[in-house]
Design an enzyme around this catalytic site. Structure first.
Site, PDB file in Angstrom:
ATOM      1  N   ALA A   1       0.841  -1.199   0.000  1.00 50.37           N
ATOM      2  CA  ALA A   1       0.000   0.000   0.000  1.00 50.37           C
ATOM      3  C   ALA A   1       0.877   1.250   0.000  1.00 50.37           C
ATOM      4  CB  ALA A   1      -0.895  -0.017   1.234  1.00 50.37           C
TER       5      ALA A   1
ATOM      6  N   GLY B   1       0.686  -5.157   0.837  1.00 52.60           N
ATOM      7  CA  GLY B   1      -0.383  -5.275  -0.153  1.00 52.60           C
ATOM      8  C   GLY B   1       0.100  -5.917  -1.442  1.00 52.60           C
TER       9      GLY B   1
ATOM     10  N   GLU C   1      -0.214  -9.444  -0.820  1.00 54.65           N
ATOM     11  CA  GLU C   1      -1.643  -9.796  -0.740  1.00 54.65           C
ATOM     12  C   GLU C   1      -2.251  -9.933  -2.133  1.00 54.65           C
ATOM     13  OE1 GLU C   1      -2.488  -6.489   2.041  1.00 54.65           O
ATOM     14  OE2 GLU C   1      -3.534  -8.036   3.188  1.00 54.65           O
TER      15      GLU C   1
ATOM     16  N   GLU D   1       3.577  -5.059   7.590  1.00 54.59           N
ATOM     17  CA  GLU D   1       2.632  -4.087   8.153  1.00 54.59           C
ATOM     18  C   GLU D   1       2.820  -3.897   9.656  1.00 54.59           C
ATOM     19  OE1 GLU D   1       1.914  -6.327   5.894  1.00 54.59           O
ATOM     20  OE2 GLU D   1       0.419  -5.585   4.473  1.00 54.59           O
TER      21      GLU D   1
HETATM   22  N1  3HC Z   1       4.450   3.558   0.051  1.00 55.04           N
HETATM   23  C1  3HC Z   1       4.898   4.756  -0.365  1.00 55.04           C
HETATM   24  N2  3HC Z   1       6.205   5.067  -0.503  1.00 55.04           N
HETATM   25  C2  3HC Z   1       7.082   4.101  -0.225  1.00 55.04           C
HETATM   26  C3  3HC Z   1       6.700   2.818   0.208  1.00 55.04           C
HETATM   27  C4  3HC Z   1       5.301   2.555   0.333  1.00 55.04           C
HETATM   28  N3  3HC Z   1       4.826   1.355   0.718  1.00 55.04           N
HETATM   29  N4  3HC Z   1       7.814   2.080   0.424  1.00 55.04           N
HETATM   30  C5  3HC Z   1       8.853   2.877   0.120  1.00 55.04           C
HETATM   31  N5  3HC Z   1       8.418   4.093  -0.265  1.00 55.04           N
HETATM   32  C6  3HC Z   1       9.222   5.246  -0.699  1.00 55.04           C
HETATM   33  C7  3HC Z   1      10.226   5.657   0.369  1.00 55.04           C
HETATM   34  O1  3HC Z   1       9.622   6.527   1.317  1.00 55.04           O
HETATM   35  C8  3HC Z   1      11.286   6.344  -0.453  1.00 55.04           C
HETATM   36  O2  3HC Z   1      10.814   7.642  -0.737  1.00 55.04           O
HETATM   37  P1  3HC Z   1      11.846   8.882  -0.777  1.00 55.04           P
HETATM   38  O3  3HC Z   1      12.822   8.538  -1.863  1.00 55.04           O
HETATM   39  O4  3HC Z   1      10.975  10.034  -1.035  1.00 55.04           O
HETATM   40  O5  3HC Z   1      12.501   8.890   0.573  1.00 55.04           O
HETATM   41  C9  3HC Z   1      11.276   5.545  -1.765  1.00 55.04           C
HETATM   42  O6  3HC Z   1      10.013   4.848  -1.784  1.00 55.04           O
HETATM   43  C10 3HC Z   1      12.377   4.534  -1.871  1.00 55.04           C
HETATM   44  O7  3HC Z   1      12.359   3.737  -0.686  1.00 55.04           O
HETATM   45  P2  3HC Z   1      13.695   3.381   0.085  1.00 55.04           P
HETATM   46  O8  3HC Z   1      14.567   4.563   0.134  1.00 55.04           O
HETATM   47  O9  3HC Z   1      13.297   2.736   1.374  1.00 55.04           O
HETATM   48  O10 3HC Z   1      14.336   2.321  -0.926  1.00 55.04           O
HETATM   49  P3  3HC Z   1      15.014   0.973  -0.595  1.00 55.04           P
HETATM   50  O11 3HC Z   1      15.369   0.395  -1.903  1.00 55.04           O
HETATM   51  O12 3HC Z   1      16.059   1.131   0.455  1.00 55.04           O
HETATM   52  O13 3HC Z   1      13.851   0.052   0.081  1.00 55.04           O
HETATM   53  C11 3HC Z   1      11.671  -0.955   0.274  1.00 55.04           C
HETATM   54  C12 3HC Z   1      12.687  -0.234  -0.648  1.00 55.04           C
HETATM   55  C13 3HC Z   1      12.226  -2.311   0.684  1.00 55.04           C
HETATM   56  C14 3HC Z   1      10.391  -1.134  -0.487  1.00 55.04           C
HETATM   57  C15 3HC Z   1      11.454  -0.134   1.573  1.00 55.04           C
HETATM   58  O14 3HC Z   1      11.152   1.187   1.193  1.00 55.04           O
HETATM   59  C16 3HC Z   1      10.323  -0.626   2.431  1.00 55.04           C
HETATM   60  O15 3HC Z   1      10.509  -1.543   3.213  1.00 55.04           O
HETATM   61  N6  3HC Z   1       9.126   0.013   2.335  1.00 55.04           N
HETATM   62  C17 3HC Z   1       8.016  -0.250   3.202  1.00 55.04           C
HETATM   63  C18 3HC Z   1       7.245  -1.454   2.763  1.00 55.04           C
HETATM   64  C19 3HC Z   1       6.022  -1.654   3.639  1.00 55.04           C
HETATM   65  O16 3HC Z   1       6.023  -1.429   4.835  1.00 55.04           O
HETATM   66  N7  3HC Z   1       4.930  -2.122   3.015  1.00 55.04           N
HETATM   67  C20 3HC Z   1       3.694  -2.359   3.679  1.00 55.04           C
HETATM   68  C21 3HC Z   1       2.798  -1.206   3.440  1.00 55.04           C
HETATM   69  S1  3HC Z   1       1.319  -1.338   4.347  1.00 55.04           S
HETATM   70  C22 3HC Z   1       0.307  -2.313   3.397  1.00 55.04           C
HETATM   71  O17 3HC Z   1       0.707  -2.790   2.367  1.00 55.04           O
HETATM   72  C23 3HC Z   1      -1.080  -2.463   3.932  1.00 55.04           C
HETATM   73  C24 3HC Z   1      -1.839  -3.527   3.208  1.00 55.04           C
HETATM   74  O18 3HC Z   1      -1.978  -4.651   4.014  1.00 55.04           O
HETATM   75  C25 3HC Z   1      -3.208  -3.079   2.836  1.00 55.04           C
END
Ligand code: 3HC
Length: 696
Positions: A67, A106, A109, A128
């Site tokens: 997400a 997501g 998922e 999450e």
């Molecule tokens: N949504 C929006 N932006 C995101 C994002 C996300 N899920 N994940 C990463 N980004 C953004 C970062 O904020 C960053 O933005 P910036 O350049 O403006 O700072 C850019 O993408 C690049 O991210 P990273 O610098 O972290 O790049 P890396 O290559 O080091 O890592 C990653 C990439 C492994 C994807 C890491 O960013 C990460 O772990 N992200 C979080 C993933 C996460 O928690 N996903 C679950 C979301 S909740 C969900 O899905 C709910 C569902 O159940 C409905």
């Protein structure tokens, strides 16, 4: 392929297979434009009798990060991910997910709702829980049906990541490919379409048994492992519910719980922490478009504890390392320590022998500083002696190339005095690692007066490559981390003077969520070391601080902390600590001699004084520009000292309580304890007047 773009999804045809590729740089988050694109692709798929199967794939380095976190807290626009997932699950024609890079949250998922999953080398996780929420689009109700309860719990309640072979072994994916993933996925989708079987729906598989004993065991395990955290406990509840509830009802409940968790202060704090860490990486210099220098060869000058840890961190990141030790003996000891670290990683299954051999083959030991000549960076890491450091830095300066960066790992010495030992102050800065340097996530990169943007950008990039979270700070005694820590330590000592016990202070702070209290921490660091630090700061101390000479008294009594078996506590042969009446007596004598009357101190006061000491100093650091942003302070405390991340960090904690309240309490302790310790930071006064926040 005839290709057209629908918002952030590219749709094309490969024979009778429709291919939808997510294309939402940088991480293919499932933003509204992606959801709309997938929904439109599904419309086309359902309408078109000429296509018999579909592949969902992605452009770029990963399948999907899940997400879009930036949409949290806004009013989410339809279509929702849950709707898309339900349509996929119910499709009468098969859909295959082609997973490359990572499928997170997501993103995973989405794949779980497909009828086949094929992957190249990839990672799979539902992270999450790290954001204080749980999967809300079918992750909880589908994953256990594929991989079993235990594996699913580890992934959902703990955020555990699997690689492709692990995912294949547990049934999360069906196939793994080395070559062209998209073509393999198209072939797999065509195969499924040709089969006479109906598409295999994960929702139609039985939910594995999850009886009350296992629930209770999981609840207890997570209470121990993640004290105070709500989401892991909710995960157990959801598993219990899903194990005895029809699929659709369970999926609805999962979504509701995810929505409820989103509004909790824990989730707000955890999401804030995620953004704070990203922000910390945005060093101003990087924003000014400075391209960091490539670093392949690193020198580590100093083979003590810190040097060894830094060496391991650099080797782990694929660099070639030259480790300098003063004597062959010190070098040999360091080599043995590095090898021991790796042997234990092999024993715990974290590394293969082959990976260790590769790392060790990139390590060269030397007792001659001239061997550093080919290094792109040299990190100086000998003990905290200004003259010795200046001599060594000057020798490094004389041997390395003009572009080489020289960094010092000092934790409190004057950076300018060290910079002036080089002929290249623009290429000089602090890079302050924490012990054990191969494990601790935090690095403070410290800007010296003449450090160039290129130097700081390169150190930030290097720290990221080492898997660390780097915060770039300005020079100041103790920088950010140790300067704030010293204020908390000072307050903890005053609490002892006023009548608290070491065990009380430690208990209150560990109950708050710190992994270890200040006095147990002091015993680990060594009281002789802390007494020496106090001696070096003596001139700058106030009368009251000088008079709190408890550490000195303990050291004089031969109590050096864990290493001597006695410090604030006494330790048995197995390292278990216990309160010691001798310490109570020593404190009693100290108070009597200082004319301080002991009183009963409540736990609330202990906590408030320790935290307010941090908050006030943190605000001062922001105010004077040593920290670029208040959120950097929180990154330092959550990553460096185990401030509970679900409470955000001291700046977030204070902001949640409201700055007018914080100002009020600071004024209270200003009168009760002393103005010099709690005189409110000008920034707090100003924000309290505007009803503002420090962060978030
Ligand atoms: N949504 C929006 N932006 C995101 C994002 C996300 N899920 N994940 C990463 N980004 C953004 C970062 O904020 C960053 O933005 P910036 O350049 O403006 O700072 C850019 O993408 C690049 O991210 P990273 O610098 O972290 O790049 P890396 O290559 O080091 O890592 C990653 C990439 C492994 C994807 C890491 O960013 C990460 O772990 N992200 C979080 C993933 C996460 O928690 N996903 C679950 C979301 S909740 C969900 O899905 C709910 C569902 O159940 C409905």
């Amino acid at each position: 392929m005839n290709q057209h773009a629908t918002t952030s999804v590219l749709v094309s045809r490969a024979g009778r297979v429709l291919v939808a590729e997510i294309d939402n740089s940088p991480v293919n988050a499932l933003s509204h434009s992606v959801r709309a694109g997938l929904s439109a692709a599904l419309d086309a798929f359902e309408r078109d009798d000429g296509v018999e199967a579909m592949v969902i794939a992605a452009r770029g380095k990963l399948f999907s990060a899940g997400a879009d976190i930036t949409e949290f807290g806004t009013s989410m626009q339809q279509p929702f991910l849950g709707d898309i997932v339900a349509r996929l699950d119910g499709s009468r024609k098969p859909v295959v997910a082609a997973i490359s890079g990572k499928a997170l949250g997501g993103g995973l998922e989405l794949a779980l709702a497909c009828h086949g999953r094929i992957a190249s080398a990839a990672a799979f996780a539902l992270p999450e829980v790290r954001l204080g929420i749980l999967p809300g689009s079918g992750g909880v109700v589908r994953l256990p049906r594929l991989v079993g309860v235990e594996q699913a719990l580890e992934m959902i309640a703990e955020g555990k990541e699997l690689n492709s072979p692990e995912a294949l072994a547990c049934g999360l994916i069906d196939r793994c490919v080395d070559g062209d993933l998209l073509n393999a996925a198209i072939g797999y989708a065509a195969e499924l379409a040709a089969s006479s079987d109906a598409p295999r729906r994960t929702s139609a598989l039985p939910f594995p048994p999850f009886d009350e004993d296992r629930q209770e065991e999981a609840r207890k395990r997570y209470a121990r492992k993640y004290p105070g955290r709500e989401a892991p406990q909710k995960a157990v509840e959801l598993f219990a519910m899903a194990s005895k509830t029809p699929f659709d009802d369970a999926a609805r409940r999962e979504y509701e719980v995810c929505k409820e968790l989103l509004t909790t202060s824990q989730s707000r704090a955890l999401r804030y922490s995620f953004q704070a860490e990203k922000a910390a990486r945005r060093v101003e210099t990087v924003l000014n478009n400075v391209q960091p220098r490539e670093i392949e060869r690193a020198g580590v000058a100093g083979a003590g504890t810190m040097g060894r840890g830094i060496t391991v961190a650099l080797l782990n990141a694929g660099l070639h390392v030259t480790l300098y030790g003063r004597t062959e003996t010190s070098l040999e000891r360091a080599r043995e320590a590095v090898a021991k670290t790796y042997a234990s990683a092999v024993k715990r299954g974290r590394l293969t022998e082959e990976a260790v051999n590769d790392r060790l083959s990139r390590l060269t030991g030397t007792t001659g500083i001239s061997s550093m000549s080919g290094c792109d960076i040299v990190v100086e890491t000998i003990s905290e002696d200004l003259d010795a450091k200046r001599t060594l830095i000057s020798a490094i300066d004389g041997t390395v190339g003009d572009d080489t960066i020289i960094a010092t790992n000092t934790s409190f010495l004057d950076l300018e005095a060290l910079a002036s030992a080089t002929s290249r102050p623009q290429n000089f800065a602090g890079m302050h690692f924490f012990n054990p340097a191969n494990l601790m996530k935090l690095v403070e990169n410290v800007r010296a007066e003449k450090s160039s943007a290129l130097t700081l950008a390169t150190l930030a990039a290097l720290a990221h490559r080492l898997g660390k979270i780097a915060v770039t700070v300005g020079p100041s005694e103790g920088f950010v981390a140790n300067r704030m820590l010293s204020k908390r330590t000072r307050e903890a000592l005053f609490l002892l003077q006023d009548g608290a016990t070491p065990a009380q202070v430690d208990r209150v702070l560990t109950e708050f969520g710190f992994p270890v209290g200040p006095f147990a921490l002091a015993d680990m660091a060594g009281l002789d070391v802390l007494a020496a630090t106090r001696a070096s700061r003596f001139d700058g101390m106030s009368e009251r601080e000088r008079s709190a000479d408890i550490v000195e008294r303990l050291v004089a009594a031969g109590r050096l902390g864990r290493k001597s078996g006695e410090g604030y506590y006494r330790y048995d042969a197995d390292g278990r600590k216990a309160e010691d009446p001798a310490v109570a007596e020593l404190l009693e004598i100290h108070r009597r001699e200082r004319g301080i009357g002991a009183r009963q101190i409540g736990d609330a006061e202990v906590l408030e004084r320790c935290l307010l000491a941090l908050v006030n100093e943190g605000a001062n650091l922001v105010d004077e520009g040593t920290a670029a942003r208040a959120s950097d302070i929180d990154v330092v405390w959550t990553r460096g000292f185990g401030f509970p991340v679900h409470l955000g960090g001291p700046m977030f904690w204070a902001s949640e309580r409201g700055l007018p309240h914080i100002l009020d309490r600071l004024r209270h302790y200003s009168c009760a304890v002393g103005e010099e310790f709690f005189a409110p930071s000008p920034l707090i006064k100003q924000l309290a007047a505007d009803n503002g926040r420090l962060v978030g």
